[in-house]
Every structure is written in structure tokens, then in C-alpha cells.
Design an enzyme around this catalytic site. Structure first.
Site, PDB file in Angstrom:
ATOM      1  N   ASP A  63       0.850  -1.192   0.000  1.00 38.11           N
ATOM      2  CA  ASP A  63       0.000   0.000   0.000  1.00 38.11           C
ATOM      3  C   ASP A  63       0.884   1.240   0.000  1.00 38.11           C
ATOM      4  OD1 ASP A  63      -2.197  -1.688   0.334  1.00 38.11           O
ATOM      5  OD2 ASP A  63      -2.004  -1.622   2.524  1.00 38.11           O
ATOM      6  N   ASP A  69       0.931   7.497   8.365  1.00 38.97           N
ATOM      7  CA  ASP A  69       1.220   6.067   8.602  1.00 38.97           C
ATOM      8  C   ASP A  69       2.611   5.927   9.203  1.00 38.97           C
ATOM      9  OD1 ASP A  69      -1.096   4.826   7.516  1.00 38.97           O
ATOM     10  OD2 ASP A  69      -0.305   5.046   5.483  1.00 38.97           O
ATOM     11  N   GLU A  92       1.972  -3.303  10.502  1.00 42.64           N
ATOM     12  CA  GLU A  92       1.588  -3.212   9.092  1.00 42.64           C
ATOM     13  C   GLU A  92       2.617  -2.407   8.299  1.00 42.64           C
ATOM     14  OE1 GLU A  92      -2.428  -1.931   8.239  1.00 42.64           O
ATOM     15  OE2 GLU A  92      -1.912  -1.453   6.186  1.00 42.64           O
ATOM     16  N   GLU A  93       3.286  -1.494   8.960  1.00 45.20           N
ATOM     17  CA  GLU A  93       4.203  -0.593   8.265  1.00 45.20           C
ATOM     18  C   GLU A  93       5.642  -1.093   8.230  1.00 45.20           C
ATOM     19  OE1 GLU A  93       2.847   1.644   6.511  1.00 45.20           O
ATOM     20  OE2 GLU A  93       0.876   1.432   7.424  1.00 45.20           O
ATOM     21  N   ASP A 113      -1.592  -2.521  13.859  1.00 50.87           N
ATOM     22  CA  ASP A 113      -1.817  -1.663  12.699  1.00 50.87           C
ATOM     23  C   ASP A 113      -1.850  -0.245  13.257  1.00 50.87           C
ATOM     24  OD1 ASP A 113      -2.589  -0.227  10.540  1.00 50.87           O
ATOM     25  OD2 ASP A 113      -4.413  -1.359  10.109  1.00 50.87           O
ATOM     26  N   LEU A 115      -2.057   2.786  12.042  1.00 48.56           N
ATOM     27  CA  LEU A 115      -3.078   3.728  11.560  1.00 48.56           C
ATOM     28  C   LEU A 115      -3.938   3.033  10.509  1.00 48.56           C
ATOM     29  CD1 LEU A 115      -3.856   6.621  12.257  1.00 48.56           C
ATOM     30  CD2 LEU A 115      -2.641   7.366  10.216  1.00 48.56           C
ATOM     31  N   ASP A 116      -5.110   2.626  10.939  1.00 52.07           N
ATOM     32  CA  ASP A 116      -6.021   1.897  10.056  1.00 52.07           C
ATOM     33  C   ASP A 116      -6.963   2.888   9.363  1.00 52.07           C
ATOM     34  OD1 ASP A 116      -7.356  -0.543   9.098  1.00 52.07           O
ATOM     35  OD2 ASP A 116      -9.021   0.290  10.242  1.00 52.07           O
ATOM     36  N   GLU A 272      -5.082  -6.985  12.250  1.00 53.88           N
ATOM     37  CA  GLU A 272      -6.399  -6.395  11.989  1.00 53.88           C
ATOM     38  C   GLU A 272      -7.499  -7.371  12.417  1.00 53.88           C
ATOM     39  OE1 GLU A 272      -5.578  -3.210   8.432  1.00 53.88           O
ATOM     40  OE2 GLU A 272      -5.896  -5.260   7.775  1.00 53.88           O
TER      41      GLU A 272
END
Ligand code: AHM
Ligand code: MG
Length: 325
Positions: A63, A69, A92-93, A113, A115-116, A272
Site C-alpha cells: 500500500d 502512517d 503493518e508498516e 496496525d 493507523l487503520d 487487523e
């Protein structure tokens, strides 16, 4: 006037005594609360300080990374560096797990995560943070990805999310019910606002990106037809946390199903789907992939994806009956 305000820290202290929860777990959740305050501040002023838009890179799952993020991820890392709380972090990052602290007494693994709902950043929509906590298994040198991080959700010891919406709300569980805390910005404290959350059994709302509906499995399409026939209102925010929170409060179901091109859907299992599944189950709801209980899935990689259907029990039970028919 609120005279009996229950701060997050006071609540964690009471939970610790009532259920014998380790003090380190309470401090970890409190520290997540601290990062939520920083993110609340930075999200609200992002447009004023040049923090909207893209960085130019892609994250671990391909992404496009936004400035917020990256900032959120860095805030989490800094909040747990040298605390002796988190031995390893899966984010996630971050492409790989980050080994934060190899000392033997550092007890937890954090899957997060930061910043979702990143697509909502530039339009001031709702955002979230999602986290799950596991007790570290290895105590000899640094953590092992296989043994410490790739764990089924049934092993989780705590989970939570933060919703950055009209107010900032932190919802968490250590396996003894679910409680929600709203940030009082004048005090800088999270105060108990949602005691013992129970997910209503029936769905008043459903949330899904219907632009993919033609590609979903027939039994998912059947459920959507049923929800529409019942005039179950559609609400889709683009932030999983906001839609799951609404389902928890008002009764509802959130779906991100598989398609032929994306047989595992879009959402990531470790940071998530599984934490939200733990919270929703604790509140009396259900969470399944399309065929299996989310919490029982064994992850094979950090950024593994999974389809998700989560929310009110009666709706998910009906779906399972449709599946078996
Ligand atoms: P993100 O973590 O990159 O923000 O992706 C997860 C988000 C969920 O919060 C949201 O429900 C979904 O992706 C929206 O995806 P889509 O734009 O495909 O509907
Ligand atoms: Mg996300």
C-alpha cells in the site's frame, strides 16, 4: 459533573487486582493509551503542519504509505523502546518483525496496525489503531518469528483498538470483558465511557465495499440480499475500526470477503482481523473468515491476509446456516 471518573490507569489497576493480570500488561495498555493521545493531536492538526499526503514509498503489503502512517508507526516504536515490555513488534508498516528487546525478562509481543483506514486521512475521515498482545514464548536470546509472533488468536492475552472519530475512544480487553474509554482532551485522560460492552445480537447496520459484490461467493451475496430485504442500513466508512465499533455499539456486521483475484481478501490477520475478533467475541459477537473462526487460524506469515465477517451473533449464525444449506 463527573465525580467518580474512572481513568484508564485506575481501571487497569483494578483489573490487575481482580484478575491477577501482570502489571507489565497494564503498563503496556496504558502506554498504548499514551500513543493514542499523541496520534489524536497529530491527526487533528495534520493539514496545518504539512502531514497530509503520501511519503512516496509503499509499505510491507504494497500500500502507498502516507506521512501519518509513518509517523504513527514511529510513535509506537518510540513508545516501547527500552521499556522492557515488548520483545518484538509486528506492524503493518514494517516489512519484517522488529526485535525491540532481547532481554530474557521482556514479556510481550505486540502486533499492531498503527493507523487503520489510511485512505481517510486526506479527507478528515475516521481512523483507527488496532493491536493484539501475546505472551512471549522464547526466553533465550531474541524472539523467534515462528514461535513468538505467528500465533493463533486463541493465544492472545489482550487486544484493543482506538477510534479517532468525533472523539477518541480506546476499547480493550484482557479476556475479562470489553470496556471503552473516551479521551477527555481537557484532562488528557481516557475516562471509562462504555462499561462492559455487549454486541447486540441483531444487526441494525452492515458495512461492506459493495463495489466488489459481484465477485463474492454466492452465500455472501445471499446474506447481502437478506440484509437488504430486512432494510438493514448500509454504513461503510473506509475504516474497519469505525465500522466494527458501530457494530459493537449498535449491532451490525462488517464484511471484507474474498474475491477470485484476492482469495484471502484484503485485511491482515495478525494485526487487523485477530485482535478485532478477540474483542468482538469477548463482547458476545462472532468473527469468521467465510468458513472458519478467525481466532483459530494459524498464521504462516506476518502480513497474511484473511477474509473477515465480524459482528452481531444472530447475523453470523444466519450466515453459517446459509453456508450449510
Ligand atoms: P489500511 O490498513 O491500509 O487502511 O486498509 C484497511 C482498510 C480498512 O480499514 C477498511 O475497512 C478497508 O481497508 C477499506 O478498503 P476498500 O477501500 O477496499 O473498501
Ligand atoms: Mg489497516
Amino acid at each position: 459533573m463527573i465525580t467518580q471518573a474512572m481513568t484508564l490507569d485506575r481501571y487497569l489497576w483494578q483489573q490487575q487486582k481482580a484478575f491477577n493480570i501482570p502489571v507489565e500488561l497494564s503498563i503496556l495498555i496504558s502506554q498504548i493509551g499514551y500513543t493514542a493521545k499523541i496520534l489524536t493531536r497529530e491527526i487533528s492538526r495534520a493539514a496545518l503542519v504539512g502531514q497530509l499526503g503520501l511519503v512516496g514509498d509503499k509499505n510491507a503489503t504494497g500500500d502507498a504509505q502516507k506521512k501519518l502512517d509513518v509517523f504513527s508507526n514511529q510513535t509506537i516504536i518510540e513508545a516501547f523502546s527500552d521499556t522492557g515490555l515488548v520483545a518484538a513488534l509486528a506492524s503493518e508498516e514494517l516489512e519484517m518483525a522488529k526485535f525491540m528487546d532481547c532481554r530474557n525478562h521482556t514479556p510481550y509481543v505486540l502486533c499492531i496496525d498503527p493507523l487503520d483506514g489510511s485512505s481517510n486521512i486526506d479527507s478528515s475521515g475516521a481512523l483507527g489503531t488496532i493491536f493484539g498482545v501475546y505472551q512471549r514464548k522464547t526466553y533465550n536470546g531474541c524472539c523467534s518469528v515462528e514461535q513468538d509472533i505467528l500465533r493463533s488468536g486463541t493465544e492472545m492475552v489482550a487486544a484493543g483498538y482506538i477510534l479517532y472519530g468525533t472523539s477518541t475512544v480506546l476499547v480493550c480487553t484482557c479476556g475479562h470483558g470489553v470496556n471503552g474509554f473516551t479521551l477527555d482532551t481537557s484532562l488528557g485522560e481516557f475516562l471509562l465511557s462504555h462499561l462492559n460492552l455487549q454486541c447486540p445480537s441483531e444487526s441494525k447496520y452492515y458495512s461492506a465495499n459493495l463495489s466488489y459484490a459481484q465477485e463474492w461467493q454466492p452465500h455472501i451475496q445471499k446474506l447481502i440480499v437478506h440484509l437488504n430485504q430486512q432494510h438493514t442500513s448500509l454504513r461503510y466508512s473506509g475504516a474497519l475500526v469505525a465500522d466494527v465499533h458501530r457494530s459493537l455499539i449498535e449491532g451490525g456486521v462488517y464484511l471484507y470477503p474474498s474475491t477470485p483475484d484476492y482469495p484471502d481478501g484484503k485485511l491482515r490477520l495478525l494485526y487487523e482481523c485477530a485482535p478485532l475478533a478477540f474483542i468482538v467475541e469477548q463482547a458476545g459477537g462472532m468473527a469468521i473468515t467465510e468458513t472458519k473462526r478467525v481466532l483459530e487460524l494459524q498464521p504462516l506469515s506476518i502480513h497474511q491476509r484473511s477474509p473477515l465477517i465480524i459482528g452481531s451473533k444472530a447475523t453470523l449464525t444466519l450466515y453459517e446456516q446459509m453456508l450449510q444449506a
